[in-house]
Design a protein around this motif. Sequence first.
Motif, PDB file in Angstrom:
ATOM      1  N   ASN A  89       0.830  -1.208   0.000  1.00 19.16           N
ATOM      2  CA  ASN A  89       0.000   0.000   0.000  1.00 19.16           C
ATOM      3  C   ASN A  89       0.861   1.253   0.000  1.00 19.16           C
ATOM      4  O   ASN A  89       0.530   2.250  -0.662  1.00 19.16           O
ATOM      5  CB  ASN A  89      -0.938   0.009   1.204  1.00 19.16           C
ATOM      6  N   MET A  90       1.958   1.220   0.747  1.00 23.50           N
ATOM      7  CA  MET A  90       2.846   2.375   0.806  1.00 23.50           C
ATOM      8  C   MET A  90       3.479   2.631  -0.563  1.00 23.50           C
ATOM      9  O   MET A  90       3.557   3.771  -1.020  1.00 23.50           O
ATOM     10  CB  MET A  90       3.942   2.152   1.851  1.00 23.50           C
ATOM     11  N   ASP A 135       2.247   1.787  -3.478  1.00 24.40           N
ATOM     12  CA  ASP A 135       1.205   2.295  -4.378  1.00 24.40           C
ATOM     13  C   ASP A 135       0.940   3.773  -4.114  1.00 24.40           C
ATOM     14  O   ASP A 135       0.815   4.564  -5.046  1.00 24.40           O
ATOM     15  CB  ASP A 135      -0.090   1.492  -4.201  1.00 24.40           C
ATOM     16  N   GLY A 136       0.849   4.122  -2.835  1.00 22.47           N
ATOM     17  CA  GLY A 136       0.619   5.520  -2.478  1.00 22.47           C
ATOM     18  C   GLY A 136       1.763   6.413  -2.907  1.00 22.47           C
ATOM     19  O   GLY A 136       1.553   7.537  -3.377  1.00 22.47           O
ATOM     20  N   LEU A 137       2.989   5.914  -2.752  1.00 24.23           N
ATOM     21  CA  LEU A 137       4.153   6.695  -3.159  1.00 24.23           C
ATOM     22  C   LEU A 137       4.174   6.882  -4.671  1.00 24.23           C
ATOM     23  O   LEU A 137       4.489   7.978  -5.160  1.00 24.23           O
ATOM     24  CB  LEU A 137       5.436   6.007  -2.684  1.00 24.23           C
ATOM     25  N   LYS A 167       1.570   7.005  -6.646  1.00 21.87           N
ATOM     26  CA  LYS A 167       0.533   8.003  -6.962  1.00 21.87           C
ATOM     27  C   LYS A 167       1.012   9.412  -6.627  1.00 21.87           C
ATOM     28  O   LYS A 167       0.784  10.354  -7.385  1.00 21.87           O
ATOM     29  CB  LYS A 167      -0.747   7.697  -6.195  1.00 21.87           C
ATOM     30  N   LEU A 168       1.686   9.548  -5.485  1.00 17.34           N
ATOM     31  CA  LEU A 168       2.196  10.854  -5.087  1.00 17.34           C
ATOM     32  C   LEU A 168       3.260  11.343  -6.068  1.00 17.34           C
ATOM     33  O   LEU A 168       3.270  12.525  -6.449  1.00 17.34           O
ATOM     34  CB  LEU A 168       2.766  10.782  -3.668  1.00 17.34           C
TER      35      LEU A 168
END
Length: 73
Positions: A49-50, A52-54, A56-57
């Motif tokens: 999840n981290m 994926d979030g990174l 996207k960011l």
Amino acid sequence: MATPLPGLMEWLGLLVQPAVILGGGALFLNQLNKRIDDQNKRIDDLRSNMKDGLAKLEAKVDRLIESRLSTTR
């Protein structure tokens, strides 16, 4: 009826007690391994999840930089 040998019960007691202790230890280790595996799965999920979030960011930052660069030209 035949009576058991007097020393047989002592020997049996000496053999059963360590078997029970080892069995209990094996059950405890099995539960501990399951808990460790569950924790490792949770850590892997959080790591995924981290990432994926990174990603996207990073994409948002790249778009913001590109939009700012294109307006200054």
